[in-house]
Design a protein around this motif. Structure first.
Motif, PDB file in Angstrom:
ATOM      1  N   GLY A  35     -16.203  95.759 -22.628  1.00 13.09           N
ATOM      2  CA  GLY A  35     -15.032  95.669 -21.566  1.00 13.09           C
ATOM      3  C   GLY A  35     -15.230  94.556 -20.629  1.00 13.09           C
ATOM      4  O   GLY A  35     -14.289  93.916 -20.241  1.00 13.09           O
ATOM      5  N   LEU A  38     -13.549  91.822 -22.505  1.00 12.56           N
ATOM      6  CA  LEU A  38     -12.252  91.788 -22.425  1.00 12.56           C
ATOM      7  C   LEU A  38     -11.742  91.372 -21.184  1.00 12.56           C
ATOM      8  O   LEU A  38     -10.812  90.689 -21.019  1.00 12.56           O
ATOM      9  N   ALA A  65      -3.352  91.556 -25.660  1.00 11.16           N
ATOM     10  CA  ALA A  65      -4.361  92.407 -25.029  1.00 11.16           C
ATOM     11  C   ALA A  65      -5.257  93.205 -26.067  1.00 11.16           C
ATOM     12  O   ALA A  65      -6.225  93.500 -26.148  1.00 11.16           O
ATOM     13  N   LEU A  66      -4.441  93.756 -27.190  1.00  9.96           N
ATOM     14  CA  LEU A  66      -5.025  94.441 -28.212  1.00  9.96           C
ATOM     15  C   LEU A  66      -5.616  93.693 -29.042  1.00  9.96           C
ATOM     16  O   LEU A  66      -6.871  94.177 -29.494  1.00  9.96           O
ATOM     17  N   ALA A  69      -8.929  93.077 -26.898  1.00  8.53           N
ATOM     18  CA  ALA A  69      -9.759  94.206 -27.101  1.00  8.53           C
ATOM     19  C   ALA A  69     -10.649  94.600 -28.564  1.00  8.53           C
ATOM     20  O   ALA A  69     -11.636  94.843 -28.589  1.00  8.53           O
ATOM     21  N   SER A  72     -13.242  91.999 -28.523  1.00  5.60           N
ATOM     22  CA  SER A  72     -14.454  92.374 -27.808  1.00  5.60           C
ATOM     23  C   SER A  72     -15.198  93.548 -28.325  1.00  5.60           C
ATOM     24  O   SER A  72     -16.356  93.587 -28.297  1.00  5.60           O
ATOM     25  N   LEU A  73     -14.427  94.617 -28.711  1.00  6.94           N
ATOM     26  CA  LEU A  73     -15.234  95.599 -29.429  1.00  6.94           C
ATOM     27  C   LEU A  73     -15.960  95.376 -30.833  1.00  6.94           C
ATOM     28  O   LEU A  73     -17.138  95.628 -30.914  1.00  6.94           O
TER      29      LEU A  73
END
Length: 186
Positions: A35, A38, A65-66, A69, A72-73
């Motif tokens: 998070g 992101l 954004a996807l 994300a 980042s994950l």
């Protein structure tokens, strides 16, 4: 950082002695880091747009954004994989510093993949950020989410592989640390 900080703050033994699944505990520790990554990505993209005149099609924002994300994950689980080494090695920060340098070099975020030798590009395909950056470039160029979806899927796959590798390493190094009585040493 999650594993190293547990050791540093003296709580690693408590986590490892918990009756709950340590895999679930450590996977849950990935979420705040992902998070944070992101949020930093969104902030950096916003600043770049305002200060450097980066123009991104409005239709690309949800896809970006996807992609961010997913990246980042994947980075979070890659970090957890490195953190698992913290159960075996005392100074996991040396490993993480080398990993950051390799990420910057091999993922195509600082050096375009076309300028790298093929073996570096191949290694980069198995690292987080590579496919998210590719998807972001496609989206920023206006190619749409349909074109970027395979790269986002590949990034999620890379993240899932690192999640499994982290779980395996955590279990293995935990068992080894118990066997050697070196579970929570500094």
């Amino acid at each position: 950082m999650a594993v190293a900080n547990e050791r540093r703050f003296g709580t690693l033994g408590h986590v490892l002695l918990s009756p709950r699944s340590r895999t679930a505990i450590f996977w849950g520790r990935v979420l705040p880091y992902a998070g944070n990554g992101l949020l930093i990505s969104i902030f950096t993209l916003t600043v770049a747009s305002l200060m450097l005149g980066l123009r991104i099609p409005l239709a690309a924002v949800p896809g970006l954004a996807l992609a961010m994300a997913a990246g980042s994950l994947a980075c979070g689980f890659f970090g957890l994989t490195l953190g698992a080494l913290g159960l075996r090695f005392r100074d996991v920060f040396v490993i993480s510093n080398v990993a950051v340098a390799l990420l910057l070099l091999l993922t195509g975020v600082n050096v375009p993949p076309g300028n790298l030798p093929q073996w570096m590009v191949t290694v980069g395909q198995g690292l987080p950020v590579t496919h998210a950056a590719e998807a972001a470039r496609m989206l920023a160029a206006g190619r749409g989410l349909d074109a970027a979806a395979p790269a986002i899927g590949q990034e999620l796959l890379v993240g899932a592989v690192y999640a499994v590798v982290a779980a395996i390493l955590l279990k293995f190094f935990e068992a080894e640390s118990r066997r050697r009585a070196s579970l929570d040493t500094l």
